[in-house]
Design an enzyme around this catalytic site. Structure first.
Site, PDB file in Angstrom:
ATOM      1  N   LYS A  50      22.696  53.248  47.898  1.00  0.00           N
ATOM      2  CA  LYS A  50      23.147  52.036  48.614  1.00  0.00           C
ATOM      3  C   LYS A  50      24.674  51.888  48.574  1.00  0.00           C
ATOM      4  O   LYS A  50      25.284  51.345  49.496  1.00  0.00           O
ATOM      5  CB  LYS A  50      22.436  50.778  48.069  1.00  0.00           C
ATOM      6  CG  LYS A  50      22.667  50.497  46.605  1.00  0.00           C
ATOM      7  CD  LYS A  50      23.669  49.422  46.392  1.00  0.00           C
ATOM      8  CE  LYS A  50      24.033  49.276  44.938  1.00  0.00           C
ATOM      9  NZ  LYS A  50      23.129  48.491  44.119  1.00  0.00           N
TER      10      LYS A  50
ATOM     11  N   ALA B 202      27.128  43.719  39.387  1.00  0.00           N
ATOM     12  CA  ALA B 202      27.826  43.582  40.669  1.00  0.00           C
ATOM     13  C   ALA B 202      26.837  43.527  41.815  1.00  0.00           C
ATOM     14  O   ALA B 202      25.733  44.051  41.722  1.00  0.00           O
ATOM     15  CB  ALA B 202      28.769  44.761  40.886  1.00  0.00           C
TER      16      ALA B 202
ATOM     17  N   HIS C 258      51.542  43.629  38.751  1.00  0.00           N
ATOM     18  CA  HIS C 258      51.897  43.047  40.034  1.00  0.00           C
ATOM     19  C   HIS C 258      52.246  44.125  41.052  1.00  0.00           C
ATOM     20  O   HIS C 258      52.864  45.126  40.676  1.00  0.00           O
ATOM     21  CB  HIS C 258      53.114  42.126  39.816  1.00  0.00           C
ATOM     22  CG  HIS C 258      53.521  41.386  41.031  1.00  0.00           C
ATOM     23  ND1 HIS C 258      52.779  40.348  41.540  1.00  0.00           N
ATOM     24  CD2 HIS C 258      54.589  41.553  41.848  1.00  0.00           C
ATOM     25  CE1 HIS C 258      53.389  39.893  42.627  1.00  0.00           C
ATOM     26  NE2 HIS C 258      54.485  40.604  42.830  1.00  0.00           N
TER      27      HIS C 258
END
Ligand SMILES: Cc1cc2nc3c(=O)[nH]c(=O)nc-3n(C[C@H](O)[C@H](O)[C@H](O)COP(=O)(O)OP(=O)(O)OC[C@H]3O[C@@H](n4cnc5c(N)ncnc54)[C@H](O)[C@@H]3O)c2cc1C
Length: 432
Positions: free
Chosen positions: A3, A317, A417
């Site tokens: 999947k 998940a 970042h």
């Protein structure tokens, strides 16, 4: 794995649309569904070959066939499989679970997720998915992404019962924006064949489609039936899950059960992960849990009797588009367990989607991140996310939760970042 490959296949539709915002001119795109299925099946066959090779290399003798325990041999068992009878002192059952179907007229007209992930078939024009657990959401997202008119039929108001409510809301909103047709708070009454189509009749009206997928849960029955367990007096719950203790031992000495066909050692005495976490045994039906239980059983029997599975921070998940992922407690569950809860949350548009939009891209997609914190101890009890790469990000956060990280330690962690994940370590103001 099959999947996930299908999900990648469907996700390309988004990436192709986005590409023009970044200057790519690709022309008209066309999808070859049969090729996706063929390639998926080839890859799964390759992986199965690797696993079988690993077992053989380790000296495991593989016998193909449906195994049954047909009697006792001294204190042990006689197992019949592939025309052979084998005497064994110990038996480890790992027979898994099967899709369960509602008892309604016409249910045989629907297919199960097992079929959709193994067979080769035509892409339907319209699809109804019954059930909005993680399997229903993943399958419906794949077909929606491939351009199929997709209807998701569920009994509750929100998908993903048992997950955090903000994650459930965030995912429903994202899927609706993408064109998923939700039909909530309904009961399925029948599936009927009409001329050239199928009609799903529900308590709130009917929907006409070309294919119906049942994603209404899985249970160990019938895998644990008819294989000699009843004759031995093995204790099971109503779904056919074998009740085991912390050694994965059933009530019959020498007979162990692991993975989806067991109740994951929650029938045992002396306080259990399930009680502490307020989870049902079905919520532990995941591949890494089954693998960890197999490893723990082998260790406990033959090497290190103290080996234990840590059930306390199981990341999970939903490979929908967008993804959703969680580790630890949902806010409502944390409150039910008596925690004084603080919530930190943010919703934002990820950088990828901020470029000027030529039209048709998913510029309105939002990512949601949430931390559930115990006010008294400052421990982070749960991390929840809806958005791109949620599964990858939450896997890394599971390390922090396994170590018992506090919110102060999250705040102390240097941000990376610019990423989406940095938002998890820069959530300074509680929202509740
Ligand atoms: C559509 C779908 C998507 C999923 N996605 C995820 C995911 O993304 N992540 C995740 O962690 N988990 C996922 N899962 C759950 C995961 O597949 C299971 O938790 C895991 O496979 C359980 O392992 P198991 O060994 O207990 O059972 P299984 O993997 O089901 O294995 C049982 C095996 O035993 C065989 N068997 C049964 N009876 C007999 C018998 N009498 N004799 C011989 N052999 C027998 C079966 O044929 C099967 O091969 C998903 C499940 C489904 C259905």
């Amino acid at each position: 794995v099959p999947k996930k490959l299908m999900s990648y296949g469907a996700h390309f539709a988004d990436w192709l649309r986005l590409a023009s915002n970044y200057g790519w001119e690709l022309g008209a795109a066309r999808h070859d569904f049969a090729k996706l299925l063929r390639n998926r099946n080839d890859e799964i066959a390759r992986l199965n070959g690797i696993y079988i090779g690993m077992l053989e290399k380790a000296g495991v003798r593989l016998i193909a066939g449906r195994a049954r325990i047909v009697g006792r041999s001294g204190d042990g068992f006689v197992v019949e499989v592939g025309g052979e009878r084998i005497a064994a002192t110990r038996v480890a059952l790992a027979v898994g679970a099967q899709p369960s179907a509602p008892v309604i007229p016409g249910v045989e007209l629907a297919v199960s997720s097992d079929q959709l992930l193994e067979d080769v078939y035509e892409l339907p024009r319209r699809l109804a998915v019954i059930g909005a657990g993680y399997i229903g959401l993943e399958q419906s997202s794949i077909f929606l992404g491939l351009g199929v008119e997709t209807h998701l039929l569920l009994r509750r108001q929100l998908p993903l019962h048992g997950f955090d409510d903000d994650l459930r809301h965030g995912l429903k909103t994202a899927l609706e924006r993408r064109g998923m047709n939700f039909r909530c708070e309904m009961e399925i009454q029948a599936i009927e064949r009409t001329e050239g189509a199928l009609r799903v009749v529900t308590s709130t009206g009917a929907v006409e489609v070309d294919q119906v997928l049942l994603a209404t849960g899985r249970r160990p029955m019938p895998n644990t039936r008819g294989i000699g367990l009843e004759e031995l007096g093995v204790r099971m719950d109503d779904a056919g899950a074998v009740l085991v203790d912390r050694d994965y031992a059933s009530n019959v000495p020498g007979l162990h059960a692991l993975g989806d066909c067991s109740d994951h050692a929650f029938g045992c005495e002396g306080g259990t992960a399930a009680e502490e976490l307020g989870l049902g045994s079905g919520e532990f039906d995941l591949t890494p849990v089954a693998v960890a239980e197999g490893r723990a059983l082998a260790e406990r029997l033959f090497n290190d009797p103290t080996a234990r599975v840590n059930y306390h921070a199981i990341p999970t998940a939903v490979f929908s588009i967008p993804q959703a992922a969680s580790v630890g407690l949902a806010e409502a569950r944390a409150r039910r367990l008596g925690h004084d809860v603080q919530v930190f949350m943010t919703t934002f548009r990820p950088l990828l989607y901020t470029m000027p939009d030529d039209g048709g891209a998913r510029g309105e997609d939002r990512t949601t991140m949430k931390l559930v914190v115990d006010r008294e101890t400052d421990k982070v009890l749960g991390c929840h996310m809806v958005g791109d790469d949620a599964a990858e990000i939450v896997q890394a956060l599971a390390v922090a939760l396994t170590c018992g990280a506090t919110k102060a330690q999250f705040d102390d962690t240097m941000a990376l970042h610019p990423t989406s994940a940095e938002e998890f370590v820069t959530l300074y103001q509680p929202v509740a």
